[in-house]
Design a protein around this motif. Structure first.
Motif, PDB file in Angstrom:
ATOM      1  N   ALA A 107      40.334   7.329  76.029  1.00 46.23           N
ATOM      2  CA  ALA A 107      40.128   7.660  74.688  1.00 46.23           C
ATOM      3  C   ALA A 107      41.034   8.804  74.225  1.00 46.23           C
ATOM      4  O   ALA A 107      41.092   8.661  72.866  1.00 46.23           O
ATOM      5  N   ALA A 108      41.641   9.761  74.997  1.00 49.95           N
ATOM      6  CA  ALA A 108      42.015  10.964  74.394  1.00 49.95           C
ATOM      7  C   ALA A 108      43.483  10.211  73.817  1.00 49.95           C
ATOM      8  O   ALA A 108      43.845  10.788  72.710  1.00 49.95           O
ATOM      9  N   GLN A 109      44.028   9.487  74.674  1.00 52.65           N
ATOM     10  CA  GLN A 109      45.340   9.013  74.220  1.00 52.65           C
ATOM     11  C   GLN A 109      45.473   8.217  73.082  1.00 52.65           C
ATOM     12  O   GLN A 109      46.226   7.937  72.570  1.00 52.65           O
ATOM     13  N   ARG A 110      44.151   7.586  72.704  1.00 52.86           N
ATOM     14  CA  ARG A 110      43.941   6.548  71.544  1.00 52.86           C
ATOM     15  C   ARG A 110      43.553   7.337  70.233  1.00 52.86           C
ATOM     16  O   ARG A 110      43.575   7.041  69.350  1.00 52.86           O
ATOM     17  N   PHE A 111      43.211   8.791  70.598  1.00 51.94           N
ATOM     18  CA  PHE A 111      42.472   9.488  69.673  1.00 51.94           C
ATOM     19  C   PHE A 111      43.477   9.446  68.170  1.00 51.94           C
ATOM     20  O   PHE A 111      44.910   9.597  68.445  1.00 51.94           O
ATOM     21  N   GLY A 115      46.595  11.636  69.633  1.00 48.97           N
ATOM     22  CA  GLY A 115      46.857  10.722  70.959  1.00 48.97           C
ATOM     23  C   GLY A 115      48.102  10.487  71.156  1.00 48.97           C
ATOM     24  O   GLY A 115      48.409  10.544  72.561  1.00 48.97           O
TER      25      GLY A 115
ATOM     26  N   ASP B 183      35.901   2.786  67.363  1.00 47.71           N
ATOM     27  CA  ASP B 183      37.226   1.948  67.123  1.00 47.71           C
ATOM     28  C   ASP B 183      37.337   1.058  66.175  1.00 47.71           C
ATOM     29  O   ASP B 183      38.200   1.098  65.348  1.00 47.71           O
ATOM     30  N   TRP B 186      37.414   2.629  62.900  1.00 44.31           N
ATOM     31  CA  TRP B 186      38.482   3.396  62.509  1.00 44.31           C
ATOM     32  C   TRP B 186      39.667   2.422  62.511  1.00 44.31           C
ATOM     33  O   TRP B 186      40.718   2.523  61.323  1.00 44.31           O
TER      34      TRP B 186
END
Lengths: 373, 278
Positions: A107-111, A115, B183, B186
């Motif tokens: 999730a953090a890398q996709r932020f 990210g 997701d 967004w």
């Protein structure tokens, strides 16, 4: 790779029952097609397998695991939609990598925005991109990776949608009428491409279509659905030659099977065809009927129209005595039958399929009841 | 491109009609601009010229920026409008998504409530809002200018209508790809609704930049004033009956909006005409 087991699935929308106690099991690596007229519940069943809809009753197991409470993401299934459902604002490459991005990046890398600066993001993105390019080259869409879906033709979009499903190597492929938006020529071509794809990746395929020809040519087994019920699940040849239900017999095969109500037949014919007492309808395939001289036949009628289709000629014969019209398939070498001629029709008893009043097949085991006296 | 091809006569007629209408709309602006570059004695002359006899534009605009904190007012306006729009998006986009795409009990009732809220003029809510802000001790602060507007029924309605046109299959594909609802919002809904968000942005910006009523009620400190209120304070404190500087001030505060519109015009019109998302 995975088996799918469906046990007693029920689904209702308000007062209408869309799926009535459907049970079905799909083998590992099998290509199973759900076929039926629109509104028969085949798409709903597919969406229940995908996890997009929840059944009202029944159990669902994928790869021997109960998935009733799993979200679509957790089921390891991929789906190809009729409308392709590609993200119109993203390039072909971004469309194909999306499932991998969602699964491999945290999730953090996709932020949003931040990210890409997280540790590992770049390395994973590179791997994902390489895999997507490989899938694209299998499907022949590599030159299109930088385009948006709006700039692609129907067949190209179809391939991209397949690529997005393939890229994460799911155990189960679900396809909801993927070819119905393509023109006839492309449809035949994509048919064989999908079959080749199935052989190549060996995953379990569940394919929904309303086109019986598609179902017959592509599948290992076909499941025929009607009005929320599963009528028969069998290999295509068996479905054609040995249908359990008149509705199955009528759906499979073109031109349609000829169904003659028993009350319109004379007693001689009933004896010759060995119709049991509970038989309501006698049915035979167009290619199993032969046109004879009227005097030689037990079934008589007049030719309504002859359709010449190159190799085949379909002769429509209106039967005497309110028994309806039947179609007989002959080849172009047989004599021409002009409309209005009186003809006889002969069918061997072994070609006749017998159905009862509830449209169920009267099996030979039940046939040794009293013959029509 | 033209749906109808007109003859020369038709073209002339069309031109005349459009010019007359445009004149009606533009005349007050031209008058304002004209007054903003005239000296006070000339403004009170009996006869009217669009162009001044003696150019006082520099003086008038200097008065505006020297004697009133005009830059401060403009900055307040930018700050408040940007904050309002950002918070509105944060609130309206999830609301609109839920109303358009999620299935839950009471959804249609809630949507009807939004439609009813659309019919209520903001002035009706001013007293309850004022009392709430009073108890929260936020009167005479930026908070008082921003908080009452964080929920926009119009924004929810507009975005919900736009979201409804995005096919369900796309959202289901996103779910199968492993996206969460956040997701989906967004990565799918927002990028695909850029035109709708832009038109909502223009609507929100224009109404809050030009709003005089609410800042007048909740503000006492001049340093918090938004441009529209700033004009009022400027008139009272600085100029008395000097129309030149006053019109210069007015021209200054409408300029950013007109400029923004001219720059985003293409986008704005696209936003109102794009329907297809496929």
């Amino acid at each position: 790779m995975a088996t799918i087991e469906i046990l007693g699935i029920e689904k209702r929308y308000g007062d209408t029952s869309v799926l009535k106690n459907v049970s079905l099991s799909v083998e590992d690596g099998e290509f199973l097609t759900l076929v039926g007229p629109s509104g028969c519940g085949k798409s709903t069943l597919l969406r229940i397998i995908a996890g997009l809809e929840a059944p009202d009753a029944g159990a669902l197991r994928i790869a021997d695991r109960d998935v009733a409470k799993d979200r679509p993401k957790q089921r390891n299934v991929a789906m190809v939609f009729q409308s392709y459902a590609l993200y119109p604002h993203l390039t072909v490459l971004d469309n194909i990598v999306m499932p991998l991005r969602m699964r491999r990046l945290t999730a953090a890398q996709r932020f949003p925005l931040l990210g890409r600066w997280m540790p590992g993001t770049r390395r994973i993105e590179r791997e994902i991109r390489a895999e997507a390019e490989q899938v694209a080259s299998i499907l022949g869409v590599e030159p299109l990776l930088a385009r948006k879906p709006g700039q692609l033709s129907g067949g190209q979009r179809q391939r991209v949608a397949l690529g997005r499903a393939m890229v994460r190597q799911p155990a189960v492929f679900l396809m909801d009428e993927p070819l119905s938006n393509l023109d006839a020529k492309l449809r035949v071509q994509m048919r064989s491409e999908i079959m080749a794809l199935h052989r190549q990746i060996g995953a379990t395929f569940v394919y929904v279509t309303h086109d019986q020809a598609e179902a017959m040519t592509m599948s290992d087994r076909v499941a025929v659905m009607m009005e929320g019920e599963l009528l028969q699940v069998a290999a295509p040849e068996q479905l054609y030659s040995d249908p359990d239900d008149l509705r199955v017999a009528e759906m499979i095969g073109s031109p349609q099977i000829n169904a003659v109500p028993v009350h319109a037949l004379n007693r001689q014919l009933c004896l010759a065809w060995q119709l049991s007492q509970d038989t309501a309808v006698a049915a035979f395939r167009p290619e199993n009927a032969i046109i004879t001289r009227p005097a030689d036949a037990m079934l008589n009628g007049t030719v309504a129209v002859s359709e010449h289709l190159g190799a085949d000629v379909f002769v429509h014969v209106r039967l005497d005595g309110d028994a309806g019209t039947i179609v007989i398939r002959t080849d172009r070498t047989s004599p021409r039958h002009t409309a209005g001629t009186a003809v006889g029709v002969s069918v061997e008893g072994r070609h006749v399929l017998r159905f009862d009043a509830k449209k169920k097949r009267c099996r030979p085991s039940q046939d040794h009841g009293a013959l029509v006296a | 491109m033209t749906p109808l091809s007109l003859g020369t006569k038709g073209k002339v007629l069309r031109c005349v009609i459009l010019s007359v209408t445009a004149l009606f709309a533009l005349l007050p602006f031209m008058w304002m601009l004209s007054l903003s570059i005239k000296t006070t004695p000339e403004i009170y002359q009996a006869h009217f010229h669009i162009l001044p006899e003696s150019f006082a534009g520099f003086d008038n605009y200097r008065v505006v920026f020297a004697s009133a904190p005009m830059l401060r007012f403009l900055l307040n306006g930018v700050l408040v409008c940007a904050a309002i729009f950002m918070v509105q998006l944060l609130v309206c986009i999830p609301c609109a998504y839920a109303l358009a795409k999620l299935r839950f009990r009471g959804r249609d009732t809630l949507f009807s409530a939004v439609l009813i809220a659309l019919l209520i003029p903001p002035q009706v809510l001013s007293i309850p809002h004022f009392v709430l802000l009073y108890y929260a001790q936020l009167i005479d602060s930026y908070g008082a200018l921003i908080l009452p507007w964080i929920f926009s029924a119009f924004g929810v309605f507009l975005l919900r209508q736009f979201f409804s046109t995005i096919p369900d299959e796309l959202i289901q594909a996103a779910q199968l790809d492993g996206m969460s609802e956040a997701d989906i919002i967004w990565r799918v809904m927002i990028p695909m609704s850029a035109p709708a968000i832009a038109s909502f942005g223009i609507f929100s910006l224009v109404s809050h930049w030009n709003d005089l009523f609410w800042p007048l009620i909740v503000l006492r400190r001049a340093e918090l004033a938004t441009p529209a209120l700033g004009i009022l304070l400027f008139r009272d404190d600085e100029t008395g009956r000097q129309f030149g500087p006053l019109m210069a001030a007015t021209a200054t505060i409408v300029a950013p909006l007109i400029l923004a519109f001219l720059l985003a015009q293409r986008r704005f019109i696209d936003g109102l005409t794009i329907h297809s998302v496929k």
